[in-house]
Design a protein around this motif. Structure first.
Motif, short mmCIF file in Angstrom:
data_model
loop_
_atom_site.label_atom_id
_atom_site.label_comp_id
_atom_site.label_asym_id
_atom_site.label_seq_id
_atom_site.Cartn_x
_atom_site.Cartn_y
_atom_site.Cartn_z
N LEU A 21 92.39 22.77 32.59
CA LEU A 21 91.08 23.36 31.99
C LEU A 21 91.76 24.76 31.43
CD1 LEU A 21 88.38 23.08 34.65
CD2 LEU A 21 88.65 21.85 32.48
N LYS A 22 92.83 25.15 32.09
CA LYS A 22 93.35 26.45 31.07
C LYS A 22 94.33 26.14 29.83
CE LYS A 22 93.71 29.78 34.92
NZ LYS A 22 92.82 30.96 34.10
N MET A 80 77.05 25.10 26.65
CA MET A 80 76.12 26.08 27.09
C MET A 80 75.09 26.78 25.87
SD MET A 80 77.38 28.94 29.60
CE MET A 80 78.04 30.04 28.32
N VAL A 84 88.84 27.31 20.00
CA VAL A 84 89.15 28.46 19.28
C VAL A 84 89.17 29.69 20.10
CG1 VAL A 84 88.42 27.32 17.23
CG2 VAL A 84 86.90 28.73 18.39
N GLY A 85 88.60 29.82 21.15
CA GLY A 85 88.44 31.24 21.84
C GLY A 85 88.07 30.81 23.52
N VAL A 86 88.54 32.02 24.19
CA VAL A 86 88.34 31.84 25.63
C VAL A 86 87.39 33.12 25.87
CG1 VAL A 86 90.30 30.72 26.23
CG2 VAL A 86 90.19 33.12 26.08
N ASP A 87 86.75 33.14 27.04
CA ASP A 87 85.87 34.20 27.47
C ASP A 87 86.46 35.46 27.72
OD1 ASP A 87 82.93 34.01 29.00
OD2 ASP A 87 83.98 35.76 29.35
N LEU A 88 85.75 36.58 27.22
CA LEU A 88 86.53 37.88 27.50
C LEU A 88 86.69 38.11 28.99
CD1 LEU A 88 87.24 40.28 25.83
CD2 LEU A 88 84.73 41.04 26.24
N ALA A 89 85.92 37.71 29.84
CA ALA A 89 86.24 38.23 31.24
C ALA A 89 86.96 36.91 31.90
CB ALA A 89 84.88 38.28 32.03
N PRO A 90 87.93 37.07 32.33
CA PRO A 90 88.97 36.32 32.81
C PRO A 90 88.52 35.39 34.06
CG PRO A 90 90.06 38.50 33.07
CD PRO A 90 88.73 38.63 32.67
N TRP A 91 87.71 36.08 34.82
CA TRP A 91 86.79 35.27 35.95
C TRP A 91 85.94 34.43 35.53
CZ3 TRP A 91 86.45 40.54 35.29
CH2 TRP A 91 85.13 41.00 35.17
N LEU A 92 85.41 34.51 34.31
CA LEU A 92 84.57 33.50 33.57
C LEU A 92 85.20 32.35 32.97
CD1 LEU A 92 81.57 35.74 32.77
CD2 LEU A 92 81.67 34.64 34.69
N LYS A 151 79.58 27.30 22.80
CA LYS A 151 80.33 27.84 24.02
C LYS A 151 80.12 26.62 25.07
CE LYS A 151 80.12 32.72 23.97
NZ LYS A 151 79.15 33.95 24.42
N THR A 211 84.66 29.97 30.42
CA THR A 211 83.96 29.32 29.14
C THR A 211 84.99 29.30 27.98
OG1 THR A 211 83.15 31.55 28.39
CG2 THR A 211 81.85 30.30 30.13
N ILE A 212 84.91 28.60 27.32
CA ILE A 212 85.74 28.50 26.04
C ILE A 212 84.71 28.38 24.86
CG2 ILE A 212 87.79 27.50 27.16
CD1 ILE A 212 87.08 24.81 26.21
#
Lengths: 168, 273
Positions: free
Chosen positions: B253-254, B155, B117-125, B163, B127-128
């Motif tokens: 993974l993307k 996590m 339902v969502g991805v991490d705010l920071a593109p270099w991290l 997460k 996590t989903i």
């Protein structure tokens, strides 16, 4: 206080959009970021101490949507806010290009704190600077959106005779 | 007197007509044909515009019908296209679910299916966020997979959401081995949806395309789960003891949309930060 809550609400909506839409809005290690321009826009209008509370709130909200080390977003946004308050008397930020330059400059600080703090300092060049540049280029658009949304929300207050906010 | 006269004329005319009909037609033919022709032309002259009007009217009606038919067909086409889209999506989803079901059978553990339902705010991290949490039995440190292989591990969990730390995150580390020669290493995240296999000595024979699987020694991931394939091997500098091996995860993974979480009671071995 109401304005602080409104800016947190704006931030929350932006966070939701950015994380829910996700990958299509990310290019490499950069993304369309409305949070940095939001803090800059807010910092231009709202002074300490109430202003910093809203910014810290935004930082805490951002942390909930990321795996960043705790406190890093709050630190980055608070730094941006304090910088803008510090230089406020020396800047004019009405033209679009001035907004671009200001947000780019502030973005470098935010991106540097986030990248170094999360152990990805090697991404500062070129991605960090690319992110700062992108934030700067899009700043006039974001400022326009925030101004419109702000005036739409507070137009009722103005009609009812509530005193206009003038802390700056 | 007048009545008798009229009657006489009528009778005469009847006789004339009957007489002409029974007699030689040649006598009346020219008149008849002239009359027929004249009538024909007049009829033709009159029927032309009427035919044209009739045609016009019919065309108009037909056009109206065609327009209505067109509208109906267009709507039908849109409906059918939507339906095709739904079927296609269902077909793809079905294939994904079959693969997910395959994992359950293969691993033999209880699995929970979750949607991203969502991805991490920071593109270099990397996590989903997925839509299953503590309420559904998910805890930190559980293995997360998709159809093709390992995705990462849980996590953090809230009541309804979790997460997931993806394999490609800089902070991710998974004990792995090369399936062909059983050489051990650690799969670490390299960002951008990629990983690298660390701590593989230079003497080990590694080839592009080698399959990398979990070794099970980290006490988080069960042994034998597919992680990905070697995409490049570099010797690196002389001073380095190990090879530089890039691994492309088996799962994109993307673009991952659904995952399965293997429900186990194992503890979360290493904290994230």
């Amino acid at each position: 206080m109401k304005r602080a809550l409104v800016v947190i609400f704006f931030g929350y909506v932006l966070l939701l959009i950015e994380t829910a839409l996700g990958f299509p809005f990310q290019l490499g290690q950069i993304r369309l970021d409305g949070l940095v321009p939001l803090v800059a826009w807010y910092g231009l209008q709202h002074s300490l101490p109430c202003g910093i509370l809203a910014v810290l709130g935004l930082g805490i909200l951002s942390e909930q949507m990321s795996a960043m080390p705790e406190g890093l977003y709050a630190l980055a946004y608070a730094g941006e806010y304090l910088m803008i308050r510090y230089i406020l008397n020396h800047i004019v930020c009405t033209a679009a290009w001035q907004q671009m330059v200001l947000v780019s400059f502030l973005s470098i600080e935010v991106v540097a704190v986030l990248l170094i703090g999360s152990g990805a300092a090697e991404l500062l060049w070129p991605w960090g600077f690319a992110q700062a540049l992108l934030n700067g280029v899009l700043a006039p658009f974001w400022f326009f959106v925030f101004n419109k949304a702000n005036s739409a929300i507070f137009s009722e207050d103005l009609r009812l005779g509530v005193k206009k906010h003038s802390e700056v | 007197m007048t009545a008798y006269l009229v009657l006489a004329v009528v009778v005469f005319l009847i006789f004339v007509v009957v007489g002409l009909r029974l007699g030689s037609p040649a006598a009346v033919s020219p008149v008849k044909y002239f009359f027929v022709d004249l009538t024909g032309y007049l009829q033709k002259g009159l029927s032309g515009p009427s035919r044209w009007g009739k045609k016009l009217w019919q065309s108009y009606l037909a056009l109206q019908d065609v327009e209505l038919e067109n509208k109906a067909l267009r709507q039908e086409m849109i409906q059918l296209q939507k339906e095709i889209g739904r079927y296609r999506e269902a077909l793809i989803a079905n294939a994904r679910f079959k693969r997910l079901l395959g994992i359950k059978e293969k691993v033999g553990a209880t699995v929970i299916t979750a949607n991203v339902v969502g991805v991490d705010l920071a593109p270099w991290l990397a996590t989903i966020t997925v839509d299953q949490g503590r309420k559904d039995g998910i805890k930190p440190g559980m293995v997360v997979m998709s159809g093709a292989g390992v995705v990462g591990q849980t996590m953090e969990t809230s009541l309804h959401f979790s997460k997931i730390l993806l394999l490609s995150d800089y902070n991710s580390a998974v004990a792995a081995l090369i399936q062909r020669n059983r050489a051990r290493g650690i799969i670490k995240g390299a960002g951008k949806g990629q990983c690298y296999l660390a701590y593989v000595e230079k003497v080990v024979d590694v080839e592009v395309g080698d399959r990398i699987i979990t070794s099970g020694t980290d006490r988080i991931f069960p042994k034998g789960l597919l992680i990905g394939k070697v995409s490049s091997v570099t010797e690196s500098s002389i001073s380095d003891l190990f090879q530089e091996i890039t691994v492309t995860p088996a799962v994109d993974l993307k673009r991952v949309e659904e995952v399965v979480v293997l429900v186990t009671n194992q503890p979360f071995v290493e904290s994230r930060h």
